[in-house]
Motif scaffolding. Structure first.
Motif, PDB file in Angstrom:
ATOM      1  N   ASP A 170      -2.261   5.252  -9.402  1.00  0.00           N
ATOM      2  CA  ASP A 170      -1.308   4.206  -9.035  1.00  0.00           C
ATOM      3  C   ASP A 170      -1.682   3.616  -7.684  1.00  0.00           C
ATOM      4  O   ASP A 170      -2.290   4.275  -6.858  1.00  0.00           O
ATOM      5  CB  ASP A 170       0.122   4.738  -9.007  1.00  0.00           C
ATOM      6  CG  ASP A 170       0.292   5.899  -8.043  1.00  0.00           C
ATOM      7  OD1 ASP A 170      -0.162   6.998  -8.393  1.00  0.00           O
ATOM      8  OD2 ASP A 170       0.852   5.695  -6.963  1.00  0.00           O
ATOM      9  N   LEU A 171      -1.324   2.373  -7.491  1.00  0.00           N
ATOM     10  CA  LEU A 171      -1.617   1.647  -6.264  1.00  0.00           C
ATOM     11  C   LEU A 171      -0.342   1.522  -5.446  1.00  0.00           C
ATOM     12  O   LEU A 171       0.688   1.070  -5.956  1.00  0.00           O
ATOM     13  CB  LEU A 171      -2.179   0.265  -6.584  1.00  0.00           C
ATOM     14  CG  LEU A 171      -3.412   0.265  -7.500  1.00  0.00           C
ATOM     15  CD1 LEU A 171      -3.811  -1.149  -7.870  1.00  0.00           C
ATOM     16  CD2 LEU A 171      -4.557   1.009  -6.837  1.00  0.00           C
ATOM     17  N   ASP A 209       0.729  -0.441  -3.026  1.00  0.00           N
ATOM     18  CA  ASP A 209       1.338  -1.748  -2.772  1.00  0.00           C
ATOM     19  C   ASP A 209       1.513  -2.595  -4.028  1.00  0.00           C
ATOM     20  O   ASP A 209       1.785  -3.777  -3.941  1.00  0.00           O
ATOM     21  CB  ASP A 209       0.499  -2.516  -1.744  1.00  0.00           C
ATOM     22  CG  ASP A 209       0.473  -1.809  -0.391  1.00  0.00           C
ATOM     23  OD1 ASP A 209       1.473  -1.154  -0.057  1.00  0.00           O
ATOM     24  OD2 ASP A 209      -0.532  -1.909   0.319  1.00  0.00           O
ATOM     25  N   SER A 210       1.398  -1.998  -5.190  1.00  0.00           N
ATOM     26  CA  SER A 210       1.518  -2.734  -6.444  1.00  0.00           C
ATOM     27  C   SER A 210       2.983  -3.050  -6.739  1.00  0.00           C
ATOM     28  O   SER A 210       3.872  -2.244  -6.454  1.00  0.00           O
ATOM     29  CB  SER A 210       0.941  -1.910  -7.594  1.00  0.00           C
ATOM     30  OG  SER A 210       1.189  -2.556  -8.819  1.00  0.00           O
ATOM     31  N   PRO A 211       3.246  -4.212  -7.332  1.00  0.00           N
ATOM     32  CA  PRO A 211       4.619  -4.527  -7.733  1.00  0.00           C
ATOM     33  C   PRO A 211       5.067  -3.746  -8.978  1.00  0.00           C
ATOM     34  O   PRO A 211       6.245  -3.702  -9.298  1.00  0.00           O
ATOM     35  CB  PRO A 211       4.570  -6.033  -8.021  1.00  0.00           C
ATOM     36  CG  PRO A 211       3.150  -6.302  -8.376  1.00  0.00           C
ATOM     37  CD  PRO A 211       2.331  -5.320  -7.564  1.00  0.00           C
ATOM     38  N   VAL A 212       4.123  -3.094  -9.668  1.00  0.00           N
ATOM     39  CA  VAL A 212       4.434  -2.297 -10.860  1.00  0.00           C
ATOM     40  C   VAL A 212       4.940  -0.924 -10.408  1.00  0.00           C
ATOM     41  O   VAL A 212       4.379  -0.317  -9.500  1.00  0.00           O
ATOM     42  CB  VAL A 212       3.193  -2.143 -11.765  1.00  0.00           C
ATOM     43  CG1 VAL A 212       3.498  -1.295 -12.980  1.00  0.00           C
ATOM     44  CG2 VAL A 212       2.657  -3.507 -12.173  1.00  0.00           C
ATOM     45  N   THR A 229       5.580   2.892  -9.817  1.00  0.00           N
ATOM     46  CA  THR A 229       4.615   3.990  -9.733  1.00  0.00           C
ATOM     47  C   THR A 229       4.544   4.792 -11.029  1.00  0.00           C
ATOM     48  O   THR A 229       3.453   5.090 -11.519  1.00  0.00           O
ATOM     49  CB  THR A 229       4.965   4.913  -8.555  1.00  0.00           C
ATOM     50  OG1 THR A 229       4.922   4.156  -7.352  1.00  0.00           O
ATOM     51  CG2 THR A 229       3.999   6.079  -8.448  1.00  0.00           C
ATOM     52  N   GLU A 235       5.240   3.912 -14.036  1.00  0.00           N
ATOM     53  CA  GLU A 235       4.616   3.102 -15.093  1.00  0.00           C
ATOM     54  C   GLU A 235       3.097   3.055 -14.906  1.00  0.00           C
ATOM     55  O   GLU A 235       2.345   3.206 -15.869  1.00  0.00           O
ATOM     56  CB  GLU A 235       5.198   1.695 -15.062  1.00  0.00           C
ATOM     57  CG  GLU A 235       4.723   0.800 -16.178  1.00  0.00           C
ATOM     58  CD  GLU A 235       5.362  -0.581 -16.125  1.00  0.00           C
ATOM     59  OE1 GLU A 235       4.739  -1.515 -16.655  1.00  0.00           O
ATOM     60  OE2 GLU A 235       6.451  -0.723 -15.549  1.00  0.00           O
ATOM     61  N   GLN A 236       2.642   2.871 -13.676  1.00  0.00           N
ATOM     62  CA  GLN A 236       1.201   2.859 -13.398  1.00  0.00           C
ATOM     63  C   GLN A 236       0.588   4.214 -13.720  1.00  0.00           C
ATOM     64  O   GLN A 236      -0.483   4.291 -14.315  1.00  0.00           O
ATOM     65  CB  GLN A 236       0.944   2.552 -11.922  1.00  0.00           C
ATOM     66  CG  GLN A 236       1.270   1.157 -11.490  1.00  0.00           C
ATOM     67  CD  GLN A 236       0.951   1.015 -10.015  1.00  0.00           C
ATOM     68  OE1 GLN A 236      -0.223   1.007  -9.642  1.00  0.00           O
ATOM     69  NE2 GLN A 236       1.968   0.929  -9.188  1.00  0.00           N
ATOM     70  N   ASN A 254      -2.358   4.869 -16.481  1.00  0.00           N
ATOM     71  CA  ASN A 254      -3.706   5.114 -15.950  1.00  0.00           C
ATOM     72  C   ASN A 254      -4.160   6.566 -15.964  1.00  0.00           C
ATOM     73  O   ASN A 254      -5.319   6.847 -15.653  1.00  0.00           O
ATOM     74  CB  ASN A 254      -3.794   4.586 -14.514  1.00  0.00           C
ATOM     75  CG  ASN A 254      -3.615   3.097 -14.443  1.00  0.00           C
ATOM     76  OD1 ASN A 254      -4.055   2.372 -15.328  1.00  0.00           O
ATOM     77  ND2 ASN A 254      -2.951   2.619 -13.401  1.00  0.00           N
TER      78      ASN A 254
END
Length: 103
Positions: A61-62, A64-67, A69, A71-72, A76
Motif C-alpha cells: 500500500d502507498l 499518500d494514496s487516496p485509496v 489502505t 483495499e490496497q 496487492n
C-alpha cells in the motif's frame, strides 16, 4: 554518532501522522523511492554500530494514496508476495554465486 558513509537511500522513514511539509521535501531530495519505517530503523541501528544492513521488502500500500489502505493491501498482497519471493530467491542465488556456494 553518524554513519561513516551513507549510500543513496532507496527508502525513507516517515511518521505520516506528524509529517510537516518540509519532511516531504527532504524525502524527495534524498532520492528515496518509498517510505517505510521498520527496515529504516534496523539500518539506522546497523549504521550506528558499523554493521552493514540490507533489506528486501514488498510494498502492498502507498501511504499518500487516496485509496483506502485495506483495499490496497487486499488488491496487492498476492503480487507483492510473489515479487518478494522471486527477488529473495534471485538475491540468494546471486550471493551464493559470489561465495561459490550451491544455493
Amino acid at each position: 554518532r553518524p554513519p561513516r558513509s551513507t549510500p543513496k537511500p532507496s527508502s525513507a522513514a516517515s511518521d505520516v501522522y506528524k509529517r510537516q511539509p518540509e519532511d516531504a521535501a527532504r524525502i524527495l531530495a534524498s532520492g528515496a523511492e518509498v517510505k517505510e519505517m521498520e527496515a529504516a530503523a534496523v539500518a539506522w541501528i546497523g549504521s550506528l554500530h558499523d554493521v552493514p544492513v540490507g533489506a528486501v521488502k514488498a510494498i502492498t500500500d502507498l501511504v499518500d494514496s487516496p485509496v483506502a489502505t485495506a483495499e490496497q493491501f487486499s488488491a496487492n498482497l498476492a503480487m507483492a508476495a510473489d515479487a518478494l519471493q522471486r527477488t529473495t530467491l534471485a538475491l540468494l542465488a546471486r550471493l551464493g554465486e559470489e561465495i561459490g556456494a550451491d544455493v
